[in-house]
Design a protein around this motif. Structure first.
Motif, PDB file in Angstrom:
ATOM      1  N   LYS A   1      -1.068 -17.212  -4.554  1.00 31.75           N
ATOM      2  CA  LYS A   1       0.136 -16.408  -4.802  1.00 31.75           C
ATOM      3  C   LYS A   1       0.012 -15.614  -6.086  1.00 31.75           C
ATOM      4  N   GLN A   2      -0.634 -16.198  -7.093  1.00 32.92           N
ATOM      5  CA  GLN A   2      -0.832 -15.479  -8.351  1.00 32.92           C
ATOM      6  C   GLN A   2      -1.739 -14.270  -8.140  1.00 32.92           C
ATOM      7  N   MET A   3      -2.808 -14.469  -7.372  1.00 34.22           N
ATOM      8  CA  MET A   3      -3.718 -13.348  -7.098  1.00 34.22           C
ATOM      9  C   MET A   3      -3.004 -12.246  -6.322  1.00 34.22           C
ATOM     10  N   LEU A   4      -2.240 -12.637  -5.328  1.00 30.22           N
ATOM     11  CA  LEU A   4      -1.524 -11.652  -4.522  1.00 30.22           C
ATOM     12  C   LEU A   4      -0.490 -10.904  -5.350  1.00 30.22           C
ATOM     13  N   SER A   5       0.196 -11.598  -6.248  1.00 24.48           N
ATOM     14  CA  SER A   5       1.219 -10.929  -7.059  1.00 24.48           C
ATOM     15  C   SER A   5       0.599  -9.886  -7.984  1.00 24.48           C
ATOM     16  N   LYS A   6      -0.634 -10.092  -8.395  1.00 23.24           N
ATOM     17  CA  LYS A   6      -1.316  -9.109  -9.244  1.00 23.24           C
ATOM     18  C   LYS A   6      -1.637  -7.822  -8.488  1.00 23.24           C
ATOM     19  N   LEU A   7      -1.633  -7.895  -7.161  1.00 25.33           N
ATOM     20  CA  LEU A   7      -1.931  -6.716  -6.340  1.00 25.33           C
ATOM     21  C   LEU A   7      -0.681  -5.919  -5.967  1.00 25.33           C
ATOM     22  N   LYS A   8       0.486  -6.411  -6.317  1.00 29.51           N
ATOM     23  CA  LYS A   8       1.732  -5.714  -5.965  1.00 29.51           C
ATOM     24  C   LYS A   8       1.763  -4.255  -6.427  1.00 29.51           C
ATOM     25  N   PRO A   9       1.289  -3.934  -7.641  1.00 21.67           N
ATOM     26  CA  PRO A   9       1.324  -2.519  -8.051  1.00 21.67           C
ATOM     27  C   PRO A   9       0.529  -1.607  -7.096  1.00 21.67           C
ATOM     28  N   LEU A  10      -0.572  -2.107  -6.565  1.00 22.14           N
ATOM     29  CA  LEU A  10      -1.366  -1.303  -5.623  1.00 22.14           C
ATOM     30  C   LEU A  10      -0.611  -1.092  -4.318  1.00 22.14           C
ATOM     31  N   VAL A  11      -0.120  -2.179  -3.728  1.00 24.30           N
ATOM     32  CA  VAL A  11       0.478  -2.059  -2.395  1.00 24.30           C
ATOM     33  C   VAL A  11       1.853  -1.410  -2.411  1.00 24.30           C
ATOM     34  N   ASN A  12       2.525  -1.435  -3.555  1.00 23.44           N
ATOM     35  CA  ASN A  12       3.861  -0.846  -3.622  1.00 23.44           C
ATOM     36  C   ASN A  12       3.863   0.585  -4.154  1.00 23.44           C
ATOM     37  N   ASN A  13       2.709   1.107  -4.478  1.00 28.19           N
ATOM     38  CA  ASN A  13       2.579   2.512  -4.859  1.00 28.19           C
ATOM     39  C   ASN A  13       2.109   3.261  -3.602  1.00 28.19           C
ATOM     40  N   ASN A  14       3.032   3.987  -2.963  1.00 30.05           N
ATOM     41  CA  ASN A  14       2.723   4.598  -1.668  1.00 30.05           C
ATOM     42  C   ASN A  14       1.517   5.518  -1.707  1.00 30.05           C
ATOM     43  N   ARG A  15       1.381   6.304  -2.753  1.00 26.19           N
ATOM     44  CA  ARG A  15       0.246   7.235  -2.840  1.00 26.19           C
ATOM     45  C   ARG A  15      -1.082   6.485  -2.903  1.00 26.19           C
ATOM     46  N   GLN A  16      -1.145   5.471  -3.741  1.00 30.47           N
ATOM     47  CA  GLN A  16      -2.366   4.670  -3.841  1.00 30.47           C
ATOM     48  C   GLN A  16      -2.629   3.913  -2.545  1.00 30.47           C
TER      49      GLN A  16
ATOM     50  N   LEU B   1      -7.589  -6.229   5.399  1.00 32.10           N
ATOM     51  CA  LEU B   1      -7.175  -5.495   4.205  1.00 32.10           C
ATOM     52  C   LEU B   1      -6.019  -4.547   4.499  1.00 32.10           C
ATOM     53  N   LYS B   2      -5.987  -4.004   5.710  1.00 36.94           N
ATOM     54  CA  LYS B   2      -4.894  -3.097   6.073  1.00 36.94           C
ATOM     55  C   LYS B   2      -3.552  -3.831   6.110  1.00 36.94           C
ATOM     56  N   TYR B   3      -3.578  -5.153   6.327  1.00 36.47           N
ATOM     57  CA  TYR B   3      -2.348  -5.941   6.379  1.00 36.47           C
ATOM     58  C   TYR B   3      -2.037  -6.614   5.048  1.00 36.47           C
ATOM     59  N   LEU B   4      -2.767  -6.254   3.998  1.00 35.88           N
ATOM     60  CA  LEU B   4      -2.583  -6.841   2.689  1.00 35.88           C
ATOM     61  C   LEU B   4      -1.167  -6.621   2.160  1.00 35.88           C
ATOM     62  N   ARG B   5      -0.636  -5.439   2.357  1.00 31.61           N
ATOM     63  CA  ARG B   5       0.722  -5.120   1.880  1.00 31.61           C
ATOM     64  C   ARG B   5       1.734  -6.074   2.496  1.00 31.61           C
ATOM     65  N   ASP B   6       1.624  -6.295   3.786  1.00 31.72           N
ATOM     66  CA  ASP B   6       2.553  -7.211   4.460  1.00 31.72           C
ATOM     67  C   ASP B   6       2.420  -8.637   3.925  1.00 31.72           C
ATOM     68  N   GLU B   7       1.190  -9.055   3.683  1.00 31.02           N
ATOM     69  CA  GLU B   7       0.968 -10.406   3.163  1.00 31.02           C
ATOM     70  C   GLU B   7       1.551 -10.550   1.753  1.00 31.02           C
ATOM     71  N   ILE B   8       1.329  -9.563   0.924  1.00 30.01           N
ATOM     72  CA  ILE B   8       1.813  -9.614  -0.456  1.00 30.01           C
ATOM     73  C   ILE B   8       3.332  -9.575  -0.514  1.00 30.01           C
ATOM     74  N   ASN B   9       3.925  -8.716   0.295  1.00 27.08           N
ATOM     75  CA  ASN B   9       5.377  -8.562   0.272  1.00 27.08           C
ATOM     76  C   ASN B   9       6.096  -9.560   1.163  1.00 27.08           C
ATOM     77  N   GLY B  10       5.323 -10.435   1.810  1.00 27.81           N
ATOM     78  CA  GLY B  10       5.916 -11.515   2.602  1.00 27.81           C
ATOM     79  C   GLY B  10       6.531 -11.078   3.900  1.00 27.81           C
ATOM     80  N   THR B  11       6.018 -10.006   4.496  1.00 32.59           N
ATOM     81  CA  THR B  11       6.587  -9.537   5.764  1.00 32.59           C
ATOM     82  C   THR B  11       5.697  -9.853   6.949  1.00 32.59           C
ATOM     83  N   SER B  12       4.666 -10.682   6.741  1.00 29.54           N
ATOM     84  CA  SER B  12       3.802 -11.027   7.872  1.00 29.54           C
ATOM     85  C   SER B  12       4.081 -12.425   8.338  1.00 29.54           C
TER      86      SER B  12
END
Length: 72
Positions: free
Chosen positions: A5-20, A61-72
């Motif tokens: 969970k700590q590793m995933l939370s560090k990736l939130k800036p990447l997955v929540n920045n739509n352009r990136q 990797l394409k589903y990383l955003r869902d995993e990080i944001n808890g929507t999977s």
């Protein structure tokens, strides 16, 4: 908090920045396309299995955003 969970939370800036995130997904789509071409052209069983594994990992990797944001 678990290590995962700590590793995933560090990736939130990447997955929540739509352009990136869109740029990252475009690159993953490109890599998947390259692997699919390899699959279509290969007659070597080992290379076919490697390409299949690569496509599977890239799709995760394409589903990383869902995993990080808890929507999977």
């Amino acid at each position: 908090m678990s290590d995962n969970k700590q590793m995933l939370s560090k990736l939130k800036p990447l997955v929540n920045n739509n352009r990136q995130w869109e740029a990252f997904n475009s690159y993953i789509d490109y890599l998947i396309n390259q692997q699919q071409k390899s699959l279509e052209q290969s007659d070597n069983t080992i290379l076919i299995h490697r390409s299949q594994g690569a496509v599977s990992a890239l799709r995760k990797l394409k589903y990383l955003r869902d995993e990080i944001n808890g929507t999977s």
